[in-house]
Motif scaffolding. Structure first.
Motif, PDB file in Angstrom:
ATOM      1  N   UNK A 163       0.771  -1.236   0.110  1.00 30.13           N
ATOM      2  CA  UNK A 163       0.009   0.019   0.036  1.00 30.13           C
ATOM      3  C   UNK A 163       0.870   1.337   0.007  1.00 30.13           C
ATOM      4  N   UNK A 164       2.004   1.244  -0.036  1.00 31.24           N
ATOM      5  CA  UNK A 164       3.022   2.113  -0.186  1.00 31.24           C
ATOM      6  C   UNK A 164       3.195   2.861  -1.649  1.00 31.24           C
ATOM      7  N   UNK A 165       3.022   4.196  -1.819  1.00 28.57           N
ATOM      8  CA  UNK A 165       2.744   4.714  -3.205  1.00 28.57           C
ATOM      9  C   UNK A 165       4.244   4.604  -3.923  1.00 28.57           C
ATOM     10  N   UNK A 166       5.089   4.167  -3.081  1.00 31.02           N
ATOM     11  CA  UNK A 166       6.592   4.202  -3.538  1.00 31.02           C
ATOM     12  C   UNK A 166       7.150   2.701  -3.852  1.00 31.02           C
ATOM     13  N   UNK A 167       7.964   2.371  -4.769  1.00 34.46           N
ATOM     14  CA  UNK A 167       8.242   0.924  -4.718  1.00 34.46           C
ATOM     15  C   UNK A 167       9.912   1.126  -4.425  1.00 34.46           C
ATOM     16  N   UNK A 168      10.472   1.860  -4.781  1.00 29.99           N
ATOM     17  CA  UNK A 168      11.890   2.416  -4.512  1.00 29.99           C
ATOM     18  C   UNK A 168      11.618   3.314  -3.369  1.00 29.99           C
ATOM     19  N   UNK A 169      12.363   2.954  -2.274  1.00 34.04           N
ATOM     20  CA  UNK A 169      12.054   3.863  -0.918  1.00 34.04           C
ATOM     21  C   UNK A 169      13.392   4.503  -0.677  1.00 34.04           C
ATOM     22  N   UNK A 170      14.452   3.917  -1.048  1.00 30.96           N
ATOM     23  CA  UNK A 170      16.025   4.721  -0.743  1.00 30.96           C
ATOM     24  C   UNK A 170      16.104   5.819  -1.957  1.00 30.96           C
ATOM     25  N   UNK A 171      16.896   6.604  -1.512  1.00 23.21           N
ATOM     26  CA  UNK A 171      17.023   7.925  -2.251  1.00 23.21           C
ATOM     27  C   UNK A 171      17.565   7.747  -3.660  1.00 23.21           C
ATOM     28  N   UNK A 172      18.489   6.650  -3.631  1.00 20.01           N
ATOM     29  CA  UNK A 172      19.222   6.385  -5.026  1.00 20.01           C
ATOM     30  C   UNK A 172      18.488   5.240  -5.807  1.00 20.01           C
ATOM     31  N   UNK A 173      17.123   4.731  -5.530  1.00 21.91           N
ATOM     32  CA  UNK A 173      16.607   3.945  -6.152  1.00 21.91           C
ATOM     33  C   UNK A 173      15.624   4.658  -7.219  1.00 21.91           C
ATOM     34  N   UNK A 174      15.669   3.907  -8.441  1.00 23.96           N
ATOM     35  CA  UNK A 174      14.936   4.485  -9.819  1.00 23.96           C
ATOM     36  C   UNK A 174      13.719   4.171  -9.639  1.00 23.96           C
ATOM     37  N   UNK A 175      12.691   5.035  -9.313  1.00 20.91           N
ATOM     38  CA  UNK A 175      11.273   5.030  -9.537  1.00 20.91           C
ATOM     39  C   UNK A 175      10.738   6.204 -10.030  1.00 20.91           C
ATOM     40  N   UNK A 176      10.531   6.240 -11.318  1.00 20.30           N
ATOM     41  CA  UNK A 176       9.850   7.180 -11.994  1.00 20.30           C
ATOM     42  C   UNK A 176       8.328   7.309 -11.805  1.00 20.30           C
TER      43      UNK A 176
END
Length: 388
Positions: free
Chosen positions: A244-257
């Protein structure tokens, strides 16, 4: 002796879209390139429109409608519906309901519509080519979608909408750049095939290739390469534990456009209530997996450093006890926070909040310390095993 089970009937619409059209593309595109060549504008249309259709699935079908990870205004919902329709992956209702079933029964060969335990081909594309019982429409898990007028409008008029959206996007672009057939073949046909398989990678490769930093309760993997290919959906291990998180990449360096698009829409007033898993919950899951992996490393490398085994086991055991105490302290702080907000008058709540925030930060710092200590212990263990 039991009679063999009959094969599921062939889904001819899916066969046309997923088998016949790629064959047409494999013949028509090289022939056109040989006789006419493609304009630069046609190539650009393919890449730009690939982003449009793929983000319609990831930001719209997936994170908005399947998981309700954020709320969107009607204009944004209409735009995402059009983008998702352009991807030609069935209606929002069918797609989102099936995806919810996948999450509920992940890896179950009987109930997961695209279980990877039935093989790469089945999870990637095979589950759509026949009308398997596990893939049958069942909207009991989607009452919210059944009450969504836009979703039901798209479901009712899906085929006319697919035709209208393609005509409304591809024909004006082809006319404007003076390369109608080039845009239809690259921006239309080739883009559609690429968009399909970008999504299908999430069901297949993202359950086969990569790491499991948050949970090993299912086959979902995190993979940076697949994140690039799938517009941020490649951090699939995280997604399956925190869907249910709107993010998949939660770390600053993770690519999640997809995450960046949703966040940008929120800043423009087009989206709100973006759901985020608390950082402590994420760190807790990550550290719990590190302890599991530490035990596995002990089993693999420990026999090479017997003289240090007792010490290493004791240190890991002590660190795990400290980790458990940290979790208990966190739970107590949450209970205190709830009680304080119930009992305190408004002007005192800010003071209590400030104090609790400081204590929460200290607990999170302890989690980071546990992770660093555990990494140090495991790395030392591996180095000693390699040295011996």
């Amino acid at each position: 002796m039991t009679a063999p089970q009959p094969k599921a009937p062939i889904n001819w619409i899916a066969v046309f879209a997923l088998i016949f059209l790629p064959i047409v593309a494999a013949i028509a595109i090289p022939l056109y390139a040989y006789h006419h060549d493609f304009s630069l504008a046609a190539w650009i249309s393919m890449f730009v429109l690939l982003g449009v259709s793929s983000l319609g699935i990831t930001a719209g079908y997936h994170r908005l409608w399947a998981h309700r990870a954020y709320e969107a205004t009607l204009p944004l919902k209409i735009i995402l519906m059009i983008m998702g329709t352009f991807a030609v992956q069935n209606s929002i209702l069918f797609w989102a309901s099936g995806h919810r079933t996948h999450h509920r029964h992940v890896d179950d060969v009987e109930q997961d519509p695209y279980s990877i335990n039935r093989g790469f081909w089945y999870a990637h594309i095979g589950w759509m080519l026949r009308d398997y019982p596990s893939g049958a429409a069942n909207y009991k898990n989607a009452p919210d979608l059944l009450n969504d007028k836009l979703v039901m409008f798209q479901d009712k008029y899906y085929v006319p909408l697919v035709i209208a959206v393609h005509a409304g996007i591809l024909l004006p672009i082809g006319w404007a750049v003076g390369d109608m057939w080039g845009v239809l073949l690259l921006g239309g046909l080739m883009r559609l095939i690429l968009s399909h398989h970008v999504t299908f990678f999430i069901n297949s490769l993202c359950h086969m290739w990569g790491s499991r930093p948050y949970t090993d309760e299912n086959t979902a993997r995190d993979n940076f390469v697949l994140a690039i290919a799938t517009w941020g959906e490649g951090y699939h291990n995280y997604h399956h534990i925190f869907q249910y998180d709107y993010r998949n990449g939660v770390k600053w360096w993770q690519y999640d456009p997809t995450k960046w698009l949703i966040w940008s829409c929120s800043k423009l007033g087009l989206a709100k209530n973006l759901r985020r898993i608390p950082s402590f919950n994420i760190k807790k899951a990550e550290l719990a997996m590190k302890f599991k992996y530490a035990e596995q490393d002990l089993a693999v490398y420990g026999h090479n450093v017997n003289e240090d085994m007792a010490t290493v086991k004791l240190r890991i055991s002590q660190e795990y006890d400290a980790f458990s105490q940290t979790l208990n302290d966190w739970a107590k702080l949450k209970e205190l926070e709830i009680q304080a907000k119930k009992a305190s008058v408004a002007e005192k709540i800010h003071q209590i909040d400030d104090k609790l925030k400081m204590e929460f930060q200290l607990v999170e710092q302890r989690l980071s310390h546990h992770r660093q200590t555990l990494n140090l212990l495991v790395n030392n263990l591996k180095k000693k095993a390699q040295a011996n």
